[in-house]
Design a protein around this motif. Structure first.
Motif, PDB file in Angstrom:
ATOM      1  N   HIS A  29      -5.518  -0.867  -8.792  1.00 14.15           N
ATOM      2  CA  HIS A  29      -5.298   0.544  -9.130  1.00 14.15           C
ATOM      3  C   HIS A  29      -4.118   1.173  -8.403  1.00 14.15           C
ATOM      4  O   HIS A  29      -3.472   2.067  -8.970  1.00 14.15           O
ATOM      5  N   PRO A  30      -3.776   0.767  -7.166  1.00 10.58           N
ATOM      6  CA  PRO A  30      -2.605   1.404  -6.549  1.00 10.58           C
ATOM      7  C   PRO A  30      -1.318   1.196  -7.355  1.00 10.58           C
ATOM      8  O   PRO A  30      -0.478   2.096  -7.432  1.00 10.58           O
ATOM      9  N   MET A  31      -1.153   0.020  -7.972  1.00 14.58           N
ATOM     10  CA  MET A  31       0.033  -0.221  -8.796  1.00 14.58           C
ATOM     11  C   MET A  31      -0.077   0.484 -10.139  1.00 14.58           C
ATOM     12  O   MET A  31       0.878   1.108 -10.615  1.00 14.58           O
ATOM     13  N   LEU A  32      -1.248   0.376 -10.757  1.00 13.65           N
ATOM     14  CA  LEU A  32      -1.415   0.939 -12.097  1.00 13.65           C
ATOM     15  C   LEU A  32      -1.274   2.455 -12.090  1.00 13.65           C
ATOM     16  O   LEU A  32      -0.615   3.030 -12.964  1.00 13.65           O
ATOM     17  N   LEU A  33      -1.889   3.101 -11.107  1.00  7.16           N
ATOM     18  CA  LEU A  33      -1.831   4.559 -11.058  1.00  7.16           C
ATOM     19  C   LEU A  33      -0.439   5.078 -10.723  1.00  7.16           C
ATOM     20  O   LEU A  33      -0.089   6.199 -11.074  1.00  7.16           O
ATOM     21  N   PHE A  56       3.653   1.348 -11.483  1.00  7.16           N
ATOM     22  CA  PHE A  56       4.428   0.267 -10.870  1.00  7.16           C
ATOM     23  C   PHE A  56       5.594   0.785 -10.018  1.00  7.16           C
ATOM     24  O   PHE A  56       6.531   0.047  -9.740  1.00  7.16           O
ATOM     25  N   ARG A  57       5.499   2.043  -9.609  1.00  5.47           N
ATOM     26  CA  ARG A  57       6.479   2.530  -8.626  1.00  5.47           C
ATOM     27  C   ARG A  57       6.105   2.056  -7.230  1.00  5.47           C
ATOM     28  O   ARG A  57       6.924   2.107  -6.317  1.00  5.47           O
ATOM     29  N   LYS A  58       4.870   1.624  -7.081  1.00  4.61           N
ATOM     30  CA  LYS A  58       4.406   1.019  -5.841  1.00  4.61           C
ATOM     31  C   LYS A  58       3.820  -0.347  -6.167  1.00  4.61           C
ATOM     32  O   LYS A  58       3.147  -0.514  -7.189  1.00  4.61           O
ATOM     33  N   ILE A  59       4.076  -1.312  -5.296  1.00  4.35           N
ATOM     34  CA  ILE A  59       3.641  -2.696  -5.508  1.00  4.35           C
ATOM     35  C   ILE A  59       2.781  -3.123  -4.321  1.00  4.35           C
ATOM     36  O   ILE A  59       3.076  -2.808  -3.163  1.00  4.35           O
ATOM     37  N   GLN A  60       1.722  -3.842  -4.609  1.00  7.19           N
ATOM     38  CA  GLN A  60       0.886  -4.388  -3.543  1.00  7.19           C
ATOM     39  C   GLN A  60       1.584  -5.630  -2.941  1.00  7.19           C
ATOM     40  O   GLN A  60       2.063  -6.476  -3.691  1.00  7.19           O
ATOM     41  N   THR A  61       1.719  -5.752  -1.592  1.00 13.47           N
ATOM     42  CA  THR A  61       1.154  -4.825  -0.640  1.00 13.47           C
ATOM     43  C   THR A  61       2.174  -4.381   0.416  1.00 13.47           C
ATOM     44  O   THR A  61       2.072  -3.282   0.915  1.00 13.47           O
ATOM     45  N   GLN A 121     -17.237  -4.706  -3.728  1.00 12.46           N
ATOM     46  CA  GLN A 121     -15.999  -5.436  -3.483  1.00 12.46           C
ATOM     47  C   GLN A 121     -14.762  -4.538  -3.540  1.00 12.46           C
ATOM     48  O   GLN A 121     -13.690  -4.948  -3.101  1.00 12.46           O
ATOM     49  N   THR A 122     -14.881  -3.377  -4.113  1.00 12.28           N
ATOM     50  CA  THR A 122     -13.699  -2.564  -4.416  1.00 12.28           C
ATOM     51  C   THR A 122     -13.128  -1.926  -3.165  1.00 12.28           C
ATOM     52  O   THR A 122     -13.846  -1.561  -2.233  1.00 12.28           O
ATOM     53  N   GLY A 123     -11.827  -1.764  -3.173  1.00  8.63           N
ATOM     54  CA  GLY A 123     -11.139  -1.143  -2.044  1.00  8.63           C
ATOM     55  C   GLY A 123      -9.700  -0.829  -2.415  1.00  8.63           C
ATOM     56  O   GLY A 123      -9.222  -1.166  -3.505  1.00  8.63           O
ATOM     57  N   THR A 124      -9.031  -0.171  -1.518  1.00  6.97           N
ATOM     58  CA  THR A 124      -7.635   0.208  -1.711  1.00  6.97           C
ATOM     59  C   THR A 124      -6.766  -0.578  -0.746  1.00  6.97           C
ATOM     60  O   THR A 124      -7.037  -0.600   0.458  1.00  6.97           O
ATOM     61  N   THR A 125      -5.737  -1.198  -1.275  1.00  6.22           N
ATOM     62  CA  THR A 125      -4.834  -1.986  -0.446  1.00  6.22           C
ATOM     63  C   THR A 125      -3.559  -1.195  -0.155  1.00  6.22           C
ATOM     64  O   THR A 125      -3.289  -0.165  -0.772  1.00  6.22           O
ATOM     65  N   LYS A 126      -2.782  -1.718   0.755  1.00  6.41           N
ATOM     66  CA  LYS A 126      -1.492  -1.113   1.048  1.00  6.41           C
ATOM     67  C   LYS A 126      -0.521  -1.389  -0.098  1.00  6.41           C
ATOM     68  O   LYS A 126      -0.729  -2.302  -0.907  1.00  6.41           O
ATOM     69  N   THR A 127       0.525  -0.595  -0.164  1.00  7.66           N
ATOM     70  CA  THR A 127       1.583  -0.797  -1.154  1.00  7.66           C
ATOM     71  C   THR A 127       2.931  -0.536  -0.491  1.00  7.66           C
ATOM     72  O   THR A 127       3.006   0.061   0.583  1.00  7.66           O
ATOM     73  N   TYR A 128       3.982  -0.987  -1.134  1.00 10.84           N
ATOM     74  CA  TYR A 128       5.329  -0.603  -0.708  1.00 10.84           C
ATOM     75  C   TYR A 128       6.026   0.099  -1.865  1.00 10.84           C
ATOM     76  O   TYR A 128       5.712  -0.137  -3.043  1.00 10.84           O
ATOM     77  N   ASP A 129       6.944   0.987  -1.521  1.00 15.55           N
ATOM     78  CA  ASP A 129       7.662   1.774  -2.513  1.00 15.55           C
ATOM     79  C   ASP A 129       8.793   0.951  -3.114  1.00 15.55           C
ATOM     80  O   ASP A 129       9.651   0.446  -2.383  1.00 15.55           O
ATOM     81  N   VAL A 130       8.790   0.806  -4.424  1.00 13.87           N
ATOM     82  CA  VAL A 130       9.803  -0.007  -5.103  1.00 13.87           C
ATOM     83  C   VAL A 130      11.196   0.570  -4.875  1.00 13.87           C
ATOM     84  O   VAL A 130      12.159  -0.173  -4.607  1.00 13.87           O
TER      85      VAL A 130
END
Length: 745
Positions: free
Chosen positions: A42-46, A49-54, A621-630
């Motif tokens: 969800h971090p990428m989808l929401l 794709f301006r943010k990519i895991q991780t 199992q669900t959780g939020t991971t880190k992302t980096y800004d594209v």
């Protein structure tokens, strides 16, 4: 044979449901998959794709490896040789320093062919891999094992979206798992399909071999753990009586097909081994310290990480103990899921497959969990003393009793002289042998075996000159006493031998009094514990205790886990720097356990409860991971790429700030792709000899960057004047030819 993998009766109501009901259940399974993919990514989808895991480190490195594979497939200049990627210039075979990601290319390349940017294609690759994991899991649990819809969704969901896999999204080489699942499906076909022909069986065995090879070409961890896991599972299936006949029948029937599959896998792995074995020899065993820090502990199996939606507060409230790699220790699958898995495996233990899975999981947990090694070794030594005491209390030995006696002797004779616990047990054994001989006067045939072993152990363990001296001192008075007291000669002989033995033991181990104390306590405990015939275990159990306890004493003496003790002897184990990642394989028996539990509810016509348990376990199992800004990543790369001189032979980039080398190293690697110029920078699972002086340069007590570049150039035969230096103090570099127009940052 077909019953080994049979987990349920094919006449279950859900398998006989009418077509609309089956379609509805299939739609629910699909909906669970879509929801799981959305939850994991969800971090990428929401963000669109301006943010990519991780993160900017490992994620972009693995993206680079995929991109290099794409450029190699297109024969792009600078990427013509797959194993010689253009970083760590001019070192060859650098792809073998990490996971090659080659077999994952078919998931990434279509994204690039469709015109997606590399980072966006990488995000799409992660989603596609997760979706394929779930689809393969559905195939395995539904078609391969015959589970119903809710159990299939639970098992496949735990494999694809389980918290351990979500917590490892930063290591993209650990995400694609479908090769192994397809291999397990092929095994199900071999064991469960009663009318399968020889040709299809051979194809299944070849598919298994190719699946293992493909996984190794993608990522070493999953491929290696899966191969070793299959070997352990096969051993467990043979040891367990419930599954032994089926496994041996398939072995007799399909040995030629299995050999063919192994041969095909070996041939397919020739290029892999040709490149990875030299890299392994270069790195040697430099990762042992990392293995200790990245080894599972008891707490690791319960930790789900701070990002977990349901249990992240536990991690924040009671974080893991200080560790250099805390992110590697988030191995938990949730408290409810763990309970459901355990109950499912226990209740289904009467079925061959589930019993094998339960045994494999327990063996994996015992092997891969850090324990206080000395304490466990001491407890195992107590168990040995108990078994030996019971054994020597038996008036006559059965065949199994004799086997236990021989086994104990073999272990003691092969023990390391530096293992004080085994030395202690050797003394205990000698005491028991002496008591056995002394308590059976006149029974020469009954005394022969213990007397022989007593002599052998004494010669092997005691200081012989000391024993000879004591015998020389005690023998004359014993002979004189026996001459005048013939009725007591047997007692005098036994007493003399006992005194010689006791004095030799004392003088041999007087510098290690804990051996003498432990032997006295162990012998007394073992002899007293075996006194009651009613409480004395049978010879079979005595043998089993010795078979388990002796290896624990040997392996855990000086080690804190069976993995750390055994891994140096397992081929390829030195590449496994992070043993915690075994959880990604152990999630398979866990998934079988939760599926079995859900199936029980569904079979009992508790369909709503079955779906409720499946969804609740997946929610854990669900959780939020880190992302980096594209945009930030692209700006960093472009900042380096625009300053690269296309005419330079190579370049080295060092920013003005003191950023970690892995981040600016990956910036340089990507900039090198954009500019078409190889870079001396790099980041990978291993590093070339002599390279570390570069990232350490300009630190206190270290040489300057310029001196490090000159050393690297001399070591690798490069012309320093053709190496462009970008970034920190770039104005001090030796100008390239032609001069490079570049400002120092």
């Amino acid at each position: 044979m077909d019953r080994l993998a049979d987990v349920d009766d094919p006449s279950l109501p859900q398998l006989q449901a009418d077509r609309p009901a089956r379609i509805a259940r299939g739609a629910l399974v699909t909906a669970v998959g879509l929801a799981g993919v959305a939850a994991a990514h969800h971090p990428m989808l929401l963000s669109g794709f301006r943010k990519i895991q991780t993160d900017l480190g490992d994620s972009r490195l693995l993206n680079y490896l995929l991109e290099h594979g794409w450029l190699w497939a297109r024969r792009t200049p600078g990427h013509e040789r797959f194993w010689d990627a253009p970083f760590f210039h001019p070192v060859p075979n650098v792809i073998a320093f990490s996971d090659s990601m080659l077999s994952y290319g078919p998931l990434y390349w279509p994204m690039r062919l469709a015109g997606l940017a590399p980072d966006t294609a990488f995000g799409a690759f992660l989603i596609a891999a997760t979706a394929l994991n779930y689809a393969a899991g559905v195939l395995l649990f539904r078609k391969g094992l015959g589970f119903g819809a809710p159990a299939t969704a639970a098992g496949a969901g735990l494999i694809a979206f389980g918290a351990p896999r979500v917590n490892q999204l930063g290591h993209a080489q650990l995400v694609p798992f479908f090769y192994q699942i397809l291999a397990l499906y092929a095994l199900c076909r071999i064991f469960r399909a009663p009318k399968i022909g020889a040709g299809e069986r051979a194809a299944c065995w070849v598919a298994i071999g190719l699946a293992v090879a493909a996984q190794l070409y993608g990522g070493v961890y999953l491929g290696w753990f899966f191969g070793v896991g299959l070997a352990f599972t096969a051993a467990a299936a043979i040891v367990l009586k419930l599954s032994r006949d089926a496994v041996l029948e398939v072995a007799r029937r399909d040995w030629w097909a299995a050999a063919t599959g192994a041969l095909v896998a070996a041939v397919a792995l020739i290029p892999f081994l040709t490149h990875y074995l030299p890299a392994a020899r270069e790195f040697g065993s430099n990762f042992n310290q990392i293995q200790i820090y990245a080894h599972p502990t008891t707490e690791s199996w319960w930790s789900l990480g701070e990002g977990n939606w349901m249990w992240g507060w536990v991690e924040r409230r009671w974080p893991l103990k200080s560790n250099p790699f805390p992110w590697e220790h988030h191995l938990g699958i949730g408290y409810l899921t763990t309970a459901a898995c355990g109950v499912g495996l226990y209740l289904g233990r009467g079925r061959p497959l589930i019993r094998v899975a339960l045994a494999t999981m327990l063996l994996g947990l015992a092997t891969m969990t850090m324990v206080p090694g000395p304490q466990v070794a001491n407890l195992a030594a107590v168990a040995v003393c108990f078994a030996l005491g019971c054994l020597f209390r038996e008036p006559d030995w059965s065949e199994r009793g004799a086997a236990a006696f021989a086994l104990a002797t073999a272990f003691l004779l092969t023990a390391s002289p530096f293992n004080d616990v085994m030395r202690t047990l050797t003394v205990v054994m000698m005491v028991f042998c002496f008591v056995r001989v002394a308590s059976r006067p006149g029974l020469i045939d009954k005394q022969f075996a213990p007397a022989s072993i007593l002599a052998i152990l004494a010669l092997n363990s005691l200081a012989i000159p000391t024993a000879a001296t004591m015998a020389g001192v005690l023998a004359p008075p014993a002979l004189l006493f026996g001459f005048y007291q013939p009725a007591r000669r047997r007692f005098v002989t036994s007493a003399t031998i006992g005194l010689v033995l006791a004095s030799a033991i004392w003088l041999t181990f007087e510098s290690r009094p804990w051996i003498l104390t432990g032997a006295a306590l162990g012998a007394a405990l073992g002899w007293a514990a075996g006194a009651s015939e009613r409480l004395r275990p049978s010879a079979v159990w005595q043998l089993r205790i010795l078979l388990v306890a002796f290896p624990l004493v040997i392996l855990l003496y000086g080690h804190n886990s069976l993995w750390l003790a055994c891994s140096p002897w397992i081929p390829g184990s030195q590449a496994i720097r992070v043993p915690c990642r075994v959880v990604l394989i152990m999630v398979l028996p866990a998934a079988l356990g939760i599926a079995a539990m859900v199936q029980r509810l569904d079979r009992g016509r508790w369909g709503a409860a079955a779906w409720g348990l499946a969804l609740l376990c997946l929610a854990e199992q669900t959780g939020t991971t880190k992302t980096y800004d594209v945009a930030l990543s692209r700006a960093r790369i472009d900042d380096v790429a625009r300053r690269i001189d296309p005419s330079a032979e190579s370049f080295y980039y060092r920013p003005e700030n003191d950023e970690l080398f892995m981040f600016y190293g990956v910036d340089a690697m990507w900039a090198g792709i954009e500019a078409g110029v190889p870079t001396i920078n790099g980041y990978s699972g291993g590093f070339p000899t002599g390279w570390w002086a570069l990232p350490m340069a300009d630190s206190p007590h270290e040489i300057s960057t310029e001196a490090a570049l000159r050393e690297w150039s001399a070591l690798k035969g490069l012309d320093r004047s053709r190496i462009q230096r970008i970034g920190r103090q770039a104005g001090n570099e030796v100008p390239a030819s032609p001069p490079v127009d570049d400002e120092a940052r």
